[in-house]
Design a protein around this motif. Structure first.
Motif, mmCIF file in Angstrom:
data_model
loop_
_atom_site.group_PDB
_atom_site.id
_atom_site.type_symbol
_atom_site.label_atom_id
_atom_site.label_comp_id
_atom_site.label_asym_id
_atom_site.label_seq_id
_atom_site.Cartn_x
_atom_site.Cartn_y
_atom_site.Cartn_z
ATOM 1 N N GLY A 81 0.831 -1.213 0.000
ATOM 2 C CA GLY A 81 0.000 0.000 0.000
ATOM 3 C C GLY A 81 0.860 1.255 0.000
ATOM 4 N N LEU A 82 1.962 1.219 0.744
ATOM 5 C CA LEU A 82 2.895 2.351 0.787
ATOM 6 C C LEU A 82 3.422 2.669 -0.614
ATOM 7 C CD1 LEU A 82 5.172 4.179 2.208
ATOM 8 C CD2 LEU A 82 6.537 2.108 2.192
ATOM 9 N N VAL A 83 3.832 1.625 -1.336
ATOM 10 C CA VAL A 83 4.376 1.829 -2.686
ATOM 11 C C VAL A 83 3.319 2.441 -3.597
ATOM 12 C CG1 VAL A 83 5.312 0.656 -4.721
ATOM 13 C CG2 VAL A 83 6.098 0.003 -2.423
ATOM 14 N N SER A 84 2.098 1.946 -3.485
ATOM 15 C CA SER A 84 1.007 2.499 -4.324
ATOM 16 C C SER A 84 0.772 3.974 -4.025
ATOM 17 C CB SER A 84 -0.296 1.732 -4.073
ATOM 18 O OG SER A 84 -0.134 0.385 -4.412
ATOM 19 N N LEU A 88 14.025 2.862 -3.563
ATOM 20 C CA LEU A 88 13.737 2.049 -2.378
ATOM 21 C C LEU A 88 14.670 0.848 -2.297
ATOM 22 C CD1 LEU A 88 9.839 1.833 -2.780
ATOM 23 C CD2 LEU A 88 11.106 3.462 -1.392
ATOM 24 N N SER A 89 15.011 0.483 -1.062
ATOM 25 C CA SER A 89 15.765 -0.738 -0.827
ATOM 26 C C SER A 89 15.147 -1.427 0.380
ATOM 27 C CB SER A 89 17.238 -0.411 -0.551
ATOM 28 O OG SER A 89 17.973 -1.596 -0.286
ATOM 29 N N LEU A 111 18.361 -1.712 -4.227
ATOM 30 C CA LEU A 111 17.957 -0.341 -4.538
ATOM 31 C C LEU A 111 17.393 -0.228 -5.954
ATOM 32 C CD1 LEU A 111 18.078 2.475 -3.143
ATOM 33 C CD2 LEU A 111 20.166 2.863 -4.457
ATOM 34 N N VAL A 112 16.181 0.310 -6.037
ATOM 35 C CA VAL A 112 15.504 0.422 -7.337
ATOM 36 C C VAL A 112 14.642 1.683 -7.324
ATOM 37 C CG1 VAL A 112 13.528 -0.994 -6.579
ATOM 38 C CG2 VAL A 112 14.065 -0.842 -9.013
ATOM 39 N N PHE A 153 9.853 -0.473 -9.319
ATOM 40 C CA PHE A 153 9.702 -1.335 -8.143
ATOM 41 C C PHE A 153 8.634 -2.401 -8.395
ATOM 42 C CE2 PHE A 153 7.951 -2.598 -4.094
ATOM 43 C CZ PHE A 153 9.029 -2.626 -3.233
ATOM 44 N N HIS A 154 8.987 -3.666 -8.152
ATOM 45 C CA HIS A 154 8.008 -4.758 -8.255
ATOM 46 C C HIS A 154 7.843 -5.372 -6.881
ATOM 47 C CE1 HIS A 154 7.331 -4.801 -12.508
ATOM 48 N NE2 HIS A 154 8.627 -4.741 -12.726
#
Length: 212
Positions: free
Chosen positions: A31-34, A48-49, A63-64, A69-70
């Protein structure tokens, strides 16, 4: 090249996280990524890592950038210790290698961010105490420690940072609220660092108790 904002997540995956807690952690983190993807500034600069730690310490998502990010499923063993000190050592080595310092002819990355989530306490206490001053020496924009659930101890996180939150439970709604707050913190971080001001965290929702 754009200046990057690097956010490192240390996520406790020790045996006590099995069942609903690890499902809630996956749900909350995805949810954070969304949420972050809806922020153009984060899409432009955020990387993010994700490091998970139990008996093993794994850079689960190296790190991407946010756009690439997947999500991967975060899992945990049936039992075992919590090697927080080893996890901090991995973060220390990654930050030293990955954060680009500024020079005369180019601006470096923004100060990196570190978020540590645990439902217990370090099993490798000597290593944890060794790594604490080294992590503090890295000049993070902010370090946030989260102690979740009844057995989580805040005292060890307080050795690392003044920004410690306590969650009473590790259920899905509580962790979702926590990661929503983290999302706001990252968005605020990307905005305040551009002004040169020190980063301040947004006020937390009622489920999060800030330990002062």
């Amino acid at each position: 090249m754009n200046r990057r904002l690097l956010a490192y997540f240390l996520l406790d995956t020790s045996g006590s996280m099995r069942g609903e807690p690890i499902a809630a952690l996956n749900n909350g983190f995805n949810g954070l990524v969304s949420m972050l993807r809806s922020d153009p500034q984060a899409m432009d600069s955020l990387h993010l890592s994700v490091i998970t730690y139990d008996r093993e310490v794994t850079n689960l998502i190296p790190l991407v950038d946010l756009a690439s990010f997947h999500p991967v499923e975060i899992t945990c063993p049936e039992s075992g210790p919590t090697h927080t000190g080893q996890a901090l050592e991995m973060v220390y080595n990654l930050v030293k290698k990955e954060v680009i310092k500024g020079s005369a002819d180019r601006k470096g990355d923004w100060k990196p961010l570190l978020f540590i989530f645990t439902d217990g306490k370090p099993s490798d206490l000597q290593k944890y105490k060794e790594m604490t001053p080294l992590i503090k020496s890295l000049d993070f924009g902010v370090i946030v420690g989260c102690a979740a659930g009844p057995k989580a101890e805040v005292s060890f996180l307080q050795e690392l940072t003044d920004n410690v939150v306590k969650l009473d439970t590790t259920d899905s709604s509580t962790l979702t609220n926590f990661f929503q707050w983290v999302s706001s913190s990252i968005e605020m971080g990307s905005k305040t660092q551009g002004t040169g001001e020190s980063m301040t965290l947004p006020p937390p929702p009622s489920e999060l108790n800030i330990i002062v």
